[in-house]
Scaffold this motif. Structure first.
Motif, PDB file in Angstrom:
ATOM      1  N   MET A 105      24.504  -2.292 -24.208  1.00 32.42           N
ATOM      2  CA  MET A 105      25.827  -2.801 -22.950  1.00 32.42           C
ATOM      3  C   MET A 105      25.237  -2.511 -21.895  1.00 32.42           C
ATOM      4  N   PRO A 106      25.053  -3.332 -21.174  1.00 33.55           N
ATOM      5  CA  PRO A 106      24.380  -3.655 -19.641  1.00 33.55           C
ATOM      6  C   PRO A 106      25.920  -2.751 -18.625  1.00 33.55           C
ATOM      7  N   VAL A 107      26.032  -1.439 -18.513  1.00 37.15           N
ATOM      8  CA  VAL A 107      27.082  -1.497 -17.734  1.00 37.15           C
ATOM      9  C   VAL A 107      26.190  -0.972 -15.922  1.00 37.15           C
ATOM     10  N   GLU A 108      26.785  -1.632 -15.357  1.00 36.73           N
ATOM     11  CA  GLU A 108      26.245  -1.555 -13.501  1.00 36.73           C
ATOM     12  C   GLU A 108      27.579  -0.980 -12.874  1.00 36.73           C
ATOM     13  N   SER A 109      26.998  -0.033 -11.796  1.00 33.95           N
ATOM     14  CA  SER A 109      27.798   1.083 -10.640  1.00 33.95           C
ATOM     15  C   SER A 109      27.878  -0.208  -9.664  1.00 33.95           C
ATOM     16  N   VAL A 110      29.041  -0.736  -9.143  1.00 35.87           N
ATOM     17  CA  VAL A 110      29.062  -1.895  -7.521  1.00 35.87           C
ATOM     18  C   VAL A 110      30.323  -0.783  -7.030  1.00 35.87           C
ATOM     19  N   ARG A 111      29.387  -1.372  -5.932  1.00 28.06           N
ATOM     20  CA  ARG A 111      30.691  -0.895  -4.730  1.00 28.06           C
ATOM     21  C   ARG A 111      32.212  -1.915  -4.735  1.00 28.06           C
ATOM     22  N   PHE A 112      33.007  -1.902  -4.787  1.00 29.67           N
ATOM     23  CA  PHE A 112      34.257  -2.626  -4.724  1.00 29.67           C
ATOM     24  C   PHE A 112      35.517  -2.601  -4.224  1.00 29.67           C
ATOM     25  N   ALA A 113      35.690  -3.205  -2.761  1.00 28.62           N
ATOM     26  CA  ALA A 113      36.691  -2.881  -1.748  1.00 28.62           C
ATOM     27  C   ALA A 113      35.902  -1.281  -0.698  1.00 28.62           C
ATOM     28  N   GLY A 114      34.930  -0.924  -1.341  1.00 29.09           N
ATOM     29  CA  GLY A 114      35.065   0.145  -0.632  1.00 29.09           C
ATOM     30  C   GLY A 114      34.715   1.901  -1.778  1.00 29.09           C
ATOM     31  N   GLU A 115      35.176   0.921  -2.909  1.00 32.13           N
ATOM     32  CA  GLU A 115      34.990   1.862  -4.193  1.00 32.13           C
ATOM     33  C   GLU A 115      33.797   1.613  -5.469  1.00 32.13           C
ATOM     34  N   ALA A 116      34.169   2.970  -5.763  1.00 34.23           N
ATOM     35  CA  ALA A 116      33.050   2.902  -7.106  1.00 34.23           C
ATOM     36  C   ALA A 116      33.333   2.221  -7.993  1.00 34.23           C
ATOM     37  N   MET A 117      33.159   0.955  -9.112  1.00 37.71           N
ATOM     38  CA  MET A 117      33.519   0.562 -10.507  1.00 37.71           C
ATOM     39  C   MET A 117      32.163   0.072 -10.739  1.00 37.71           C
ATOM     40  N   ASP A 118      32.446   1.025 -12.313  1.00 40.55           N
ATOM     41  CA  ASP A 118      31.859   0.535 -13.587  1.00 40.55           C
ATOM     42  C   ASP A 118      31.877  -1.089 -13.809  1.00 40.55           C
ATOM     43  N   ILE A 119      30.425  -2.030 -14.179  1.00 37.31           N
ATOM     44  CA  ILE A 119      31.426  -3.408 -14.916  1.00 37.31           C
ATOM     45  C   ILE A 119      30.457  -3.221 -16.012  1.00 37.31           C
ATOM     46  N   ALA A 120      31.254  -3.416 -17.195  1.00 36.47           N
ATOM     47  CA  ALA A 120      30.771  -4.062 -18.298  1.00 36.47           C
ATOM     48  C   ALA A 120      30.437  -5.402 -18.843  1.00 36.47           C
ATOM     49  N   VAL A 121      29.324  -5.359 -19.654  1.00 43.61           N
ATOM     50  CA  VAL A 121      29.362  -7.158 -19.636  1.00 43.61           C
ATOM     51  C   VAL A 121      28.744  -7.383 -21.563  1.00 43.61           C
ATOM     52  N   PRO A 122      28.475  -8.087 -22.195  1.00 38.87           N
ATOM     53  CA  PRO A 122      28.823  -8.602 -23.845  1.00 38.87           C
ATOM     54  C   PRO A 122      26.912  -8.542 -23.169  1.00 38.87           C
ATOM     55  N   SER A 123      26.448  -7.511 -24.457  1.00 37.16           N
ATOM     56  CA  SER A 123      25.227  -7.180 -24.847  1.00 37.16           C
ATOM     57  C   SER A 123      24.391  -8.188 -25.575  1.00 37.16           C
ATOM     58  N   ARG A 124      24.665  -9.515 -25.887  1.00 37.69           N
ATOM     59  CA  ARG A 124      24.084 -10.848 -26.677  1.00 37.69           C
ATOM     60  C   ARG A 124      25.433 -11.834 -25.551  1.00 37.69           C
ATOM     61  N   PRO A 125      24.591 -12.745 -26.307  1.00 39.26           N
ATOM     62  CA  PRO A 125      25.367 -14.366 -25.879  1.00 39.26           C
ATOM     63  C   PRO A 125      26.497 -14.342 -26.707  1.00 39.26           C
ATOM     64  N   LEU A 126      27.992 -14.519 -25.982  1.00 39.49           N
ATOM     65  CA  LEU A 126      28.975 -14.931 -27.418  1.00 39.49           C
ATOM     66  C   LEU A 126      28.863 -16.267 -27.776  1.00 39.49           C
ATOM     67  N   ARG A 127      30.001 -16.070 -29.079  1.00 42.30           N
ATOM     68  CA  ARG A 127      29.525 -17.057 -30.195  1.00 42.30           C
ATOM     69  C   ARG A 127      30.621 -18.116 -29.824  1.00 42.30           C
ATOM     70  N   VAL A 128      31.251 -17.587 -28.897  1.00 40.70           N
ATOM     71  CA  VAL A 128      32.933 -18.144 -28.705  1.00 40.70           C
ATOM     72  C   VAL A 128      31.750 -18.810 -27.097  1.00 40.70           C
ATOM     73  N   ALA A 129      32.276 -21.074 -27.519  1.00 39.89           N
ATOM     74  CA  ALA A 129      31.992 -21.629 -26.646  1.00 39.89           C
ATOM     75  C   ALA A 129      32.781 -21.720 -25.331  1.00 39.89           C
ATOM     76  N   GLY A 130      32.225 -21.808 -24.117  1.00 41.08           N
ATOM     77  CA  GLY A 130      33.336 -21.823 -23.195  1.00 41.08           C
ATOM     78  C   GLY A 130      33.854 -20.487 -21.873  1.00 41.08           C
ATOM     79  N   VAL A 131      33.309 -19.167 -23.140  1.00 38.44           N
ATOM     80  CA  VAL A 131      34.234 -17.535 -22.397  1.00 38.44           C
ATOM     81  C   VAL A 131      33.053 -17.004 -22.155  1.00 38.44           C
ATOM     82  N   ALA A 132      33.544 -16.427 -21.098  1.00 38.83           N
ATOM     83  CA  ALA A 132      33.067 -15.030 -20.693  1.00 38.83           C
ATOM     84  C   ALA A 132      33.503 -13.932 -20.576  1.00 38.83           C
ATOM     85  N   MET A 133      32.967 -12.916 -20.510  1.00 39.43           N
ATOM     86  CA  MET A 133      33.858 -11.784 -20.619  1.00 39.43           C
ATOM     87  C   MET A 133      33.160 -10.456 -19.642  1.00 39.43           C
ATOM     88  N   ALA A 134      34.038  -9.486 -19.069  1.00 39.68           N
ATOM     89  CA  ALA A 134      33.638  -8.519 -18.624  1.00 39.68           C
ATOM     90  C   ALA A 134      34.798  -7.531 -19.074  1.00 39.68           C
TER      91      ALA A 134
END
Length: 281
Positions: A1-30
């Motif tokens: 599961m990829p997780v990346e830290s970013v600066r969001f409005a000056g604050e630290a935020m961890d963002i996770a995205v699915p580790s594989r392509p989703l099987r449901v068409a037209g959908v993205a998740m984070a």
């Protein structure tokens, strides 16, 4: 599961995205997680997809025009304006649904106005059960898998969008919003009035508004990458630079300069590298 830290409005935020392509068409998740020193409060930048939020922290959305506040689980339709969101404790699963997928998954078009709609209005009592399952999940991958199962079941059981509307949506996306409604109607063999009516009833907005939003989304992301407003307006199908200024104000209340540094867009290269609205649906 990829997780990346970013600066969001000056604050630290961890963002996770699915580790594989989703099987449901037209959908993205984070997944978003972080704790802000101060409560983050920021305007929403509209996006050409329905967005479902399932929050386990203290994020709240406010419809500034009506003064309405929503927390917990909610849906934003295509092109919300006059909305602000924020909080201090962030533990949030966000799902983006292309308009075609959203019609089946939600059971209805969520609309394109500035209304924040509770998820219960679409899924009823099932929402609390789903929330508890997600809250109990031990990892983001488990949350993503649980939500993917829910979305897949609902998409399979839901109502399909007319093939003509699917074609029109794909053409709008492929053309970056630079296509006339009359041409779309001719391509599917419908009258302009019929296309307008069916498109709005199934995707929650009109073909013209959808095209404007797709064009604006591309312009907003080019601005956030450092392109000048003059170049973006010239390349993006705008009549002139003032046209881009008017649309930025109409969609967000911001100037192109302010939009270029809008915190709402800073997470997109990590969270939404593959936008839902340009997928198979």
């Amino acid at each position: 599961m990829p997780v990346e830290s970013v600066r969001f409005a000056g604050e630290a935020m961890d963002i996770a995205v699915p580790s594989r392509p989703l099987r449901v068409a037209g959908v993205a998740m984070a997944g978003f997680r972080g704790r802000a020193t101060n409560s983050v409060d920021l305007p929403v930048v509209p996006y050409p997809a329905a967005t479902v939020f399932l929050d386990f922290g203290d994020v709240v959305f406010v419809d500034e025009a009506r003064g309405a506040r929503v927390d917990g689980s909610w849906v934003l339709g295509l092109g919300p304006v006059g909305l602000r969101g924020g909080g201090r404790e962030v533990d949030l699963l966000q799902v983006r649904l292309s308009p075609v997928a959203g019609y089946a998954v939600l059971g209805a078009a969520p609309g394109a106005d500035a209304r924040v709609i509770t998820l219960e209005e679409f899924w009823g009592r099932d929402v609390e059960r789903i929330r508890e399952q997600l809250r109990a999940a031990r990892s983001w991958d488990e949350r993503f898998a649980l939500m993917e199962t829910v979305l897949g079941s609902r998409q399979e059981a839901g109502r399909a969008v007319d093939p003509e509307i699917v074609h029109a949506w794909r053409r709008i996306v492929a053309g970056g919003g630079r296509i006339r409604v009359e041409r779309l109607a001719a391509e599917v063999g419908w009258s302009r009035k019929r296309l307008w009516s069916r498109f709005r009833s199934q995707l929650g907005t009109t073909p013209k508004r959808a095209a404007q939003l797709v064009r604006f989304d591309r312009a907003a992301h080019r601005l956030s990458r450092g392109h000048s407003a003059a170049l973006v307006s010239a390349d993006g199908g705008y009549a002139d630079q003032s046209h881009l200024y008017r649309e930025a104000a109409a969609f967000t209340g911001l100037t192109p300069t302010a939009l270029a540094s809008a915190p709402w867009l800073t997470v997109d290269p990590v969270a939404w590298a593959a936008p839902a609205y340009v997928s198979r649906h």
